[in-house]
Design a protein around this motif. Structure first.
Motif, PDB file in Angstrom:
ATOM      1  N   TYR A  97       0.934  -1.013   0.146  1.00  0.00           N
ATOM      2  CA  TYR A  97       0.130   0.004  -0.081  1.00  0.00           C
ATOM      3  C   TYR A  97       0.840   1.154  -0.007  1.00  0.00           C
ATOM      4  N   LEU A  98       0.278   2.314  -0.460  1.00  0.00           N
ATOM      5  CA  LEU A  98       1.036   3.480  -0.613  1.00  0.00           C
ATOM      6  C   LEU A  98       0.602   4.479   0.298  1.00  0.00           C
ATOM      7  N   GLN A  99       1.296   5.346   1.001  1.00  0.00           N
ATOM      8  CA  GLN A  99       0.956   6.205   1.796  1.00  0.00           C
ATOM      9  C   GLN A  99       1.692   7.699   1.422  1.00  0.00           C
ATOM     10  N   PHE A 100       0.681   8.767   1.570  1.00  0.00           N
ATOM     11  CA  PHE A 100       1.015  10.153   0.922  1.00  0.00           C
ATOM     12  C   PHE A 100       0.899  10.841   2.275  1.00  0.00           C
ATOM     13  N   ASN A 101       2.126  11.746   2.493  1.00  0.00           N
ATOM     14  CA  ASN A 101       2.130  12.638   3.672  1.00  0.00           C
ATOM     15  C   ASN A 101       2.569  14.133   3.020  1.00  0.00           C
ATOM     16  N   GLY A 102       1.580  15.061   3.395  1.00  0.00           N
ATOM     17  CA  GLY A 102       1.886  16.373   2.861  1.00  0.00           C
ATOM     18  C   GLY A 102       1.195  17.299   4.047  1.00  0.00           C
ATOM     19  N   ASP A 103       1.908  18.464   3.966  1.00  0.00           N
ATOM     20  CA  ASP A 103       1.431  19.593   5.051  1.00  0.00           C
ATOM     21  C   ASP A 103       1.006  20.601   3.933  1.00  0.00           C
ATOM     22  N   PHE A 104       0.033  20.792   4.120  1.00  0.00           N
ATOM     23  CA  PHE A 104      -0.801  21.784   3.251  1.00  0.00           C
ATOM     24  C   PHE A 104      -1.851  22.633   3.992  1.00  0.00           C
ATOM     25  N   ASN A 105      -1.855  23.887   3.498  1.00  0.00           N
ATOM     26  CA  ASN A 105      -3.144  24.800   3.974  1.00  0.00           C
ATOM     27  C   ASN A 105      -4.478  24.132   3.824  1.00  0.00           C
ATOM     28  N   PRO A 106      -5.470  24.585   4.579  1.00  0.00           N
ATOM     29  CA  PRO A 106      -6.812  23.834   4.342  1.00  0.00           C
ATOM     30  C   PRO A 106      -7.313  23.737   3.003  1.00  0.00           C
ATOM     31  N   MET A 107      -7.354  25.061   2.310  1.00  0.00           N
ATOM     32  CA  MET A 107      -7.948  25.412   1.246  1.00  0.00           C
ATOM     33  C   MET A 107      -7.002  24.132   0.067  1.00  0.00           C
ATOM     34  N   MET A 108      -5.798  24.312   0.244  1.00  0.00           N
ATOM     35  CA  MET A 108      -5.212  23.522  -0.860  1.00  0.00           C
ATOM     36  C   MET A 108      -5.293  22.019  -0.497  1.00  0.00           C
ATOM     37  N   ALA A 109      -5.361  21.519   0.743  1.00  0.00           N
ATOM     38  CA  ALA A 109      -5.709  20.155   0.948  1.00  0.00           C
ATOM     39  C   ALA A 109      -6.949  19.642   0.317  1.00  0.00           C
ATOM     40  N   MET A 110      -8.000  20.691   0.671  1.00  0.00           N
ATOM     41  CA  MET A 110      -9.375  20.247  -0.105  1.00  0.00           C
ATOM     42  C   MET A 110      -9.251  20.097  -1.332  1.00  0.00           C
ATOM     43  N   MET A 111      -8.638  20.953  -2.194  1.00  0.00           N
ATOM     44  CA  MET A 111      -8.456  20.889  -3.644  1.00  0.00           C
ATOM     45  C   MET A 111      -7.643  19.777  -4.042  1.00  0.00           C
ATOM     46  N   ILE A 112      -6.887  19.299  -3.417  1.00  0.00           N
ATOM     47  CA  ILE A 112      -5.978  18.080  -4.012  1.00  0.00           C
ATOM     48  C   ILE A 112      -6.129  16.844  -3.238  1.00  0.00           C
ATOM     49  N   LYS A 113      -7.035  16.916  -2.467  1.00  0.00           N
ATOM     50  CA  LYS A 113      -7.412  15.561  -1.896  1.00  0.00           C
ATOM     51  C   LYS A 113      -7.847  14.391  -2.578  1.00  0.00           C
ATOM     52  N   SER A 114      -8.923  14.658  -3.576  1.00  0.00           N
ATOM     53  CA  SER A 114      -9.471  13.777  -4.399  1.00  0.00           C
ATOM     54  C   SER A 114      -8.688  13.283  -5.364  1.00  0.00           C
ATOM     55  N   PRO A 115      -7.822  14.353  -5.987  1.00  0.00           N
ATOM     56  CA  PRO A 115      -6.978  13.727  -7.140  1.00  0.00           C
ATOM     57  C   PRO A 115      -5.906  13.100  -6.821  1.00  0.00           C
ATOM     58  N   ILE A 116      -5.445  13.274  -5.413  1.00  0.00           N
ATOM     59  CA  ILE A 116      -4.226  12.603  -4.967  1.00  0.00           C
ATOM     60  C   ILE A 116      -4.645  11.151  -4.482  1.00  0.00           C
ATOM     61  N   THR A 117      -5.905  11.134  -3.905  1.00  0.00           N
ATOM     62  CA  THR A 117      -6.339   9.811  -3.690  1.00  0.00           C
ATOM     63  C   THR A 117      -6.401   8.976  -4.818  1.00  0.00           C
ATOM     64  N   LYS A 118      -6.922   9.297  -5.850  1.00  0.00           N
ATOM     65  CA  LYS A 118      -7.085   8.601  -7.197  1.00  0.00           C
ATOM     66  C   LYS A 118      -5.867   8.193  -7.725  1.00  0.00           C
ATOM     67  N   PHE A 119      -4.957   9.172  -7.465  1.00  0.00           N
ATOM     68  CA  PHE A 119      -3.503   8.842  -8.322  1.00  0.00           C
ATOM     69  C   PHE A 119      -2.818   8.039  -7.487  1.00  0.00           C
TER      70      PHE A 119
END
Length: 131
Positions: A97-119
């Protein structure tokens, strides 16, 4: 932000799976269909881009054979890591399994969560077919 992909079974030993993921050239086989660029920059660094997204440079940072391999952002504005966790399930079988860790501001996190999850789901789903 911490995301995890589903676990997948790979019909290869833990060491064989580790060796496959360690070779960054193999990532091209794991990429989604909408990839617009993939280029190996060095033995441990590659750049890729998905259609409509900026280029991302990934560098192999750490490896603990045959259990984990950590990749991280190499440059750019976003700092994150992508860790492959490999577990032996039998002599010629492993789970990844893959684990993605990143420190993002809440707005950025909301925008990229779905595309990164799919990726990361695509990367790990393509693994059993590619190894």
């Amino acid at each position: 932000m911490n995301l995890e992909s589903p676990k997948v079974n790979v019909a290869k030993s833990q060491q064989d799976t580790f060796n496959f993921i360690s070779n960054i050239k193999n990532f091209e086989m794991l990429m989604p269909e909408n990839i617009s660029k993939f280029e190996v920059l060095s033995e441990d660094t590659f750049v890729f881009a998905l259609k409509g997204m900026p280029e991302i440079i990934l560098k192999k940072k750490e490896a603990s054979a045959p259990n984990t391999i950590e990749f991280g952002a190499a440059g750019g504005k976003i700092d994150f890591s992508l860790i492959a966790h490999i577990t032996e399930t039998a002599a010629n079988s492993s789970t990844v399994y893959l684990q993605f860790n990143g420190d993002f501001n809440p707005m950025m996190a909301m925008m990229i969560k779905s595309p990164i999850t799919k990726f990361i789901e695509t990367l790990v789903t393509n693994l059993p077919k590619a190894v």
